[in-house]
Design an enzyme around this catalytic site. Structure first.
Site, short mmCIF file in Angstrom:
data_model
loop_
_atom_site.label_atom_id
_atom_site.label_comp_id
_atom_site.label_asym_id
_atom_site.label_seq_id
_atom_site.Cartn_x
_atom_site.Cartn_y
_atom_site.Cartn_z
N TYR A 1 6.59 8.34 -1.78
CA TYR A 1 5.34 8.51 -2.53
C TYR A 1 4.97 9.99 -2.60
O TYR A 1 4.62 10.51 -3.65
CB TYR A 1 4.25 7.71 -1.81
N LYS B 1 0.81 -1.24 0.00
CA LYS B 1 0.00 0.00 0.00
C LYS B 1 0.83 1.28 0.00
O LYS B 1 0.37 2.35 0.38
CB LYS B 1 -0.99 0.02 1.20
N SER B 2 2.07 1.13 -0.47
CA SER B 2 2.94 2.31 -0.54
C SER B 2 2.99 2.93 -1.93
O SER B 2 3.75 3.87 -2.15
CB SER B 2 4.36 1.93 -0.11
N ARG C 1 -7.73 3.29 -5.23
CA ARG C 1 -8.76 3.80 -4.33
C ARG C 1 -8.85 5.30 -4.51
O ARG C 1 -9.64 5.78 -5.31
CB ARG C 1 -8.47 3.40 -2.87
N THR D 1 2.95 0.63 -4.90
CA THR D 1 3.57 -0.39 -5.76
C THR D 1 3.03 -0.32 -7.19
O THR D 1 3.79 -0.37 -8.17
CB THR D 1 3.24 -1.79 -5.19
N THR D 2 1.72 -0.22 -7.31
CA THR D 2 1.05 -0.24 -8.62
C THR D 2 1.56 0.91 -9.49
O THR D 2 1.85 0.74 -10.67
CB THR D 2 -0.47 -0.10 -8.40
N SER E 1 -4.85 2.97 3.78
CA SER E 1 -4.98 2.25 2.51
C SER E 1 -5.10 0.75 2.79
O SER E 1 -5.94 0.05 2.20
CB SER E 1 -3.76 2.56 1.64
N GLY F 1 -5.60 7.43 -4.28
CA GLY F 1 -4.31 7.85 -4.84
C GLY F 1 -3.94 9.27 -4.44
O GLY F 1 -3.48 10.05 -5.27
N HIS G 1 7.43 -7.49 -1.97
CA HIS G 1 7.22 -6.91 -0.64
C HIS G 1 8.16 -7.58 0.38
O HIS G 1 8.11 -7.27 1.56
CB HIS G 1 5.79 -7.15 -0.15
P1 A3P Z 1 -4.99 4.73 -1.43
O1 A3P Z 1 -5.65 3.52 -0.84
O2 A3P Z 1 -4.49 5.68 -0.40
O3 A3P Z 1 -5.80 5.39 -2.47
P2 A3P Z 1 -0.11 -0.48 -3.68
O4 A3P Z 1 -0.04 -0.28 -5.14
O5 A3P Z 1 1.23 -0.57 -3.02
O6 A3P Z 1 -1.02 -1.60 -3.32
O7 A3P Z 1 -0.71 0.86 -3.07
C1 A3P Z 1 -2.03 1.21 -3.33
C2 A3P Z 1 -2.17 2.67 -3.09
O8 A3P Z 1 -1.60 3.38 -4.20
C3 A3P Z 1 -3.63 3.08 -3.06
O9 A3P Z 1 -3.67 4.22 -2.19
C4 A3P Z 1 -3.89 3.44 -4.50
O10 A3P Z 1 -5.03 4.24 -4.70
C5 A3P Z 1 -2.60 4.17 -4.84
N1 A3P Z 1 -2.33 4.21 -6.27
C6 A3P Z 1 -2.59 3.26 -7.21
N2 A3P Z 1 -2.23 3.67 -8.41
C7 A3P Z 1 -1.74 4.92 -8.27
C8 A3P Z 1 -1.22 5.89 -9.19
N3 A3P Z 1 -1.15 5.63 -10.48
N4 A3P Z 1 -0.82 7.07 -8.69
C9 A3P Z 1 -0.89 7.34 -7.37
N5 A3P Z 1 -1.37 6.46 -6.46
C10 A3P Z 1 -1.79 5.27 -6.90
#
Ligand code: A3P
Length: 340
Positions: free
Chosen positions: A237, A85-86, A306, A88-89, A178, A308, A148
């Site tokens: 981030y 949830k940092s 979610r 990664t995506t 998150s 972002g 992770h």
């Molecule tokens: P939030 O739940 O605060 O919205 P991970 O990818 O490590 O699982 O982290 C998910 C978090 O990154 C979520 O945060 C998600 O919305 C956010 N996220 C996903 N894609 C993103 C993007 N393209 N830019 C910024 N944040 C993003």
């Protein structure tokens, strides 16, 4: 749209003899048994097991152990490491688009039809799963992998081969919120009573979170960065959100694919940032209704998107809860050179 093919791993599963498959199955069985003997934290439907100072659920811990045993890093590999949830995506999308920019057309980039998690597979969620040990030599270099796994438990070949690691970290308060939403989506699916913030905070603060304790995860990679700054890049981030161009250029240089002056003039950097923005990715069909097969089961790609945003924690945490997380962060990071 149902399950998209797991690109690029689809190239890595050649047909195997019965004996090879049986051997691989035995490897997983061995580690499943090993994990079942580890100390576990009860009270959860799917308990956390404690291994080498960190916590994880059975499937991802087994996969991490298989990765540790079988992953053969190449010096050109790039590992995208994060605590869950940092961001990664986002990082996967940015690096995949950057590293492969010369072979992708602007009108049909792979990210338009594949989730970032399919483009950059994670060692413990997509590579070492389903009782299979893929042949990763089939991937073209530089190979990108997400993980992770905490620094101290990475496959030894990652350090020995000198491959590069990009570590992305995030304000633990936003990470926590998150993660709470993420965990509750699984609970809702399984018809289990949702976590209250209080309960979840109690576990998180005590270090019980996937691949956590969160603080040890960050510090492990931070120490790795201090030891080998040319091999471990640290990125926040919040800073990436504030100055995406600066940091994307830094990233590209670090992984050995710097943007040329011409590319900068042509707006390639801005193009990648736009392609990988939350607004763009979260509205693509693949990320809205597509699904991926991961070690934890089939998940909807939308679960990774979610809000972002930076600072969403203010909408959820009471001042006392925020203070609790800030105090832990302050005391854990004191003297390390890390702060928020
Ligand atoms: P939030 O739940 O605060 O919205 P991970 O990818 O490590 O699982 O982290 C998910 C978090 O990154 C979520 O945060 C998600 O919305 C956010 N996220 C996903 N894609 C993103 C993007 N393209 N830019 C910024 N944040 C993003």
């Amino acid at each position: 749209m149902a399950h998209s093919p797991s690109y690029p791993l689809s190239k890595c599963l050649p047909s195997q003899t019965e004996e090879e498959m049986e051997n691989q199955k035995r490897t997983y069985q061995y580690f499943r048994h090993l994990v079942s003997t580890l100390p576990r934290v009860g009270g959860f439907k799917r308990p956390f097991y404690c291994y080498n100072g960190w916590y994880a659920r059975l499937p991802s811990l087994v996969s991490a152990m298989v990765a540790r045993e079988h992953f053969q890093a190449q010096p050109t590999d790039v590992l995208l490491a994060t605590c869950p949830k940092s961001g990664t995506t986002w990082l996967k999308a940015l690096l995949f688009a950057t590293v492969n920019r010369s072979s992708h057309t602007n009108s049909h980039p792979p990210l338009a039809t594949l989730s970032p998690h399919q483009c950059v597979p994670s060692l413990e969620f997509s590579v070492y799963v389903n009782d299979r040990i893929p042949d990763l030599d089939a991937l073209s270099s530089p190979r990108l992998f997400g993980t992770h796994i905490p620094f101290q438990s990475l496959p030894a070949s990652v350090i020995d081969a000198g491959c590069r690691i990009v570590y992305l970290y995030r304000d633990p308060k936003d990470c926590f919120i998150s993660l709470w939403h993420f965990a509750n989506k699984f609970r809702a699916k399984d018809n289990i009573e949702l976590w209250t913030l209080d309960e979840f905070l109690e576990h998180f603060s005590n270090g019980i979170s996937p691949f956590g304790p969160y603080w040890d995860h960050v510090l492990g990679y931070w120490n790795g960065h201090l030891e080998r700054p040319q091999k471990v890049l640290f990125l926040k981030y919040e800073e990436l959100m504030q100055h995406p161009e600066v940091h994307l250029k830094r990233l590209a240089e670090f992984v050995g694919c710097p943007f040329t002056e011409d590319e900068e003039k042509e707006g390639v950097v801005e193009g990648i940032i736009r392609l990988c923005s939350f607004e763009n990715l979260s509205n693509l069909e693949v990320n809205k209704i597509g699904r991926s097969e991961l070690a934890i089961g089939t998940v909807e790609n939308s679960i990774f998107f979610r809000r972002g945003e930076v600072g969403d924690w203010v909408n959820h945490l009471t001042p006392e809860m925020a203070r609790r997380l800030e105090e832990i962060t302050e005391s854990k990071f004191r003297g390390s050179g890390l702060s928020f």
